[in-house]
Design a protein around this motif. Structure first.
Motif, short mmCIF file in Angstrom:
data_model
loop_
_atom_site.label_atom_id
_atom_site.label_comp_id
_atom_site.label_asym_id
_atom_site.label_seq_id
_atom_site.Cartn_x
_atom_site.Cartn_y
_atom_site.Cartn_z
N UNK A 34 90.75 -57.63 -8.36
CA UNK A 34 91.77 -56.65 -8.72
C UNK A 34 91.72 -55.46 -7.76
N UNK A 35 92.81 -54.73 -7.69
CA UNK A 35 92.91 -53.60 -6.75
C UNK A 35 92.11 -52.37 -7.19
N UNK A 36 91.33 -52.50 -8.24
CA UNK A 36 90.48 -51.39 -8.67
C UNK A 36 88.99 -51.65 -8.37
N UNK A 37 88.71 -52.74 -7.63
CA UNK A 37 87.33 -53.06 -7.27
C UNK A 37 86.62 -53.93 -8.28
N UNK A 38 87.34 -54.37 -9.29
CA UNK A 38 86.73 -55.20 -10.33
C UNK A 38 87.40 -56.56 -10.36
N UNK A 53 82.83 -64.08 -18.42
CA UNK A 53 82.48 -64.00 -17.01
C UNK A 53 82.97 -62.68 -16.41
N UNK A 54 84.21 -62.33 -16.69
CA UNK A 54 84.79 -61.08 -16.18
C UNK A 54 83.99 -59.88 -16.68
N UNK A 55 83.68 -59.88 -17.95
CA UNK A 55 82.93 -58.76 -18.54
C UNK A 55 81.55 -58.63 -17.89
N UNK A 56 80.87 -59.74 -17.69
CA UNK A 56 79.54 -59.71 -17.09
C UNK A 56 79.59 -59.23 -15.65
N UNK A 57 80.49 -59.80 -14.86
CA UNK A 57 80.60 -59.42 -13.45
C UNK A 57 80.99 -57.94 -13.33
N UNK A 58 81.97 -57.52 -14.11
CA UNK A 58 82.43 -56.13 -14.02
C UNK A 58 81.37 -55.13 -14.47
N UNK A 59 80.60 -55.50 -15.45
CA UNK A 59 79.51 -54.64 -15.90
C UNK A 59 78.48 -54.47 -14.79
N UNK A 60 78.12 -55.56 -14.15
CA UNK A 60 77.16 -55.51 -13.04
C UNK A 60 77.73 -54.70 -11.88
N UNK A 62 79.98 -52.29 -12.03
CA UNK A 62 80.03 -50.88 -12.39
C UNK A 62 78.67 -50.22 -12.22
N UNK A 63 77.63 -50.90 -12.65
CA UNK A 63 76.27 -50.37 -12.49
C UNK A 63 75.95 -50.17 -11.01
N UNK A 64 76.30 -51.15 -10.21
CA UNK A 64 76.04 -51.08 -8.77
C UNK A 64 76.86 -49.95 -8.14
N UNK A 65 78.13 -49.86 -8.49
CA UNK A 65 79.00 -48.80 -7.95
C UNK A 65 78.46 -47.43 -8.32
N UNK A 66 77.96 -47.32 -9.54
CA UNK A 66 77.43 -46.03 -10.00
C UNK A 66 76.21 -45.63 -9.18
N UNK A 67 75.33 -46.58 -8.94
CA UNK A 67 74.13 -46.29 -8.13
C UNK A 67 74.53 -45.85 -6.72
N UNK A 68 75.48 -46.56 -6.13
CA UNK A 68 75.94 -46.23 -4.78
C UNK A 68 76.59 -44.85 -4.77
N UNK A 69 77.40 -44.57 -5.78
CA UNK A 69 78.08 -43.27 -5.87
C UNK A 69 77.07 -42.14 -5.94
N UNK A 70 76.10 -42.27 -6.80
CA UNK A 70 75.10 -41.21 -6.97
C UNK A 70 74.30 -41.01 -5.68
N UNK A 71 73.87 -42.09 -5.07
CA UNK A 71 73.03 -41.96 -3.88
C UNK A 71 73.79 -41.48 -2.65
N UNK A 72 75.13 -41.57 -2.68
CA UNK A 72 75.92 -41.15 -1.52
C UNK A 72 76.84 -39.96 -1.79
N UNK A 73 76.72 -39.36 -2.96
CA UNK A 73 77.54 -38.20 -3.29
C UNK A 73 79.03 -38.52 -3.39
N UNK A 74 79.34 -39.70 -3.89
CA UNK A 74 80.74 -40.13 -4.06
C UNK A 74 81.06 -40.28 -5.53
#
Length: 107
Positions: A34-38, A53-60, A62-74
């Motif tokens: 999807x055009x929202x990264x999920x 499947x969608x719920x599991x993948x998107x949850x994973x 989101x967690x990854x995106x959050x870690x990247x966002x925090x570590x890069x100030x995004x």
């Protein structure tokens, strides 16, 4: 009791053996990037297996995106937009992705 445990173990193994994975779902045209990264379903009423499947993948994701966002100030939104662009690049021929305008495109 031992027979029940054996039966339960076999039942659990069989259920997981038949579970669809991400690449199978993409190849079958059940899900796309999807055009929202999920991940999103292509059909209006996906099966319970595809929804899970969608719920599991998107949850994973989101967690990854959050870690990247925090570590890069995004922001989470910024990271998911970058992930969307990467997902389009990595989308295999014959698989679907959503255009920025919301239309589903087969690569």
């Amino acid at each position: 009791m031992k027979r029940r445990l054996t039966y339960l173990a076999i039942l659990l193994f069989c259920t997981s053996a038949f579970a669809i994975d991400l690449q199978q779902a993409k190849a079958q045209g059940l899900v796309g990037e999807a055009n929202n990264g999920y991940l999103a379903a292509l059909a209006p009423s996906p099966s319970a297996e595809v929804r899970q499947l969608i719920q599991t993948v998107n949850s994973e994701r989101k967690e990854s995106y959050q870690r990247i966002a925090v570590s890069n100030g995004l922001t989470l939104t910024e990271v998911s937009r970058l992930a969307y662009k990467k997902a389009i690049e990595k989308t295999e021929s014959g698989h679907f992705y959503q255009s920025p305008s919301g239309l589903w495109v087969k690569k």
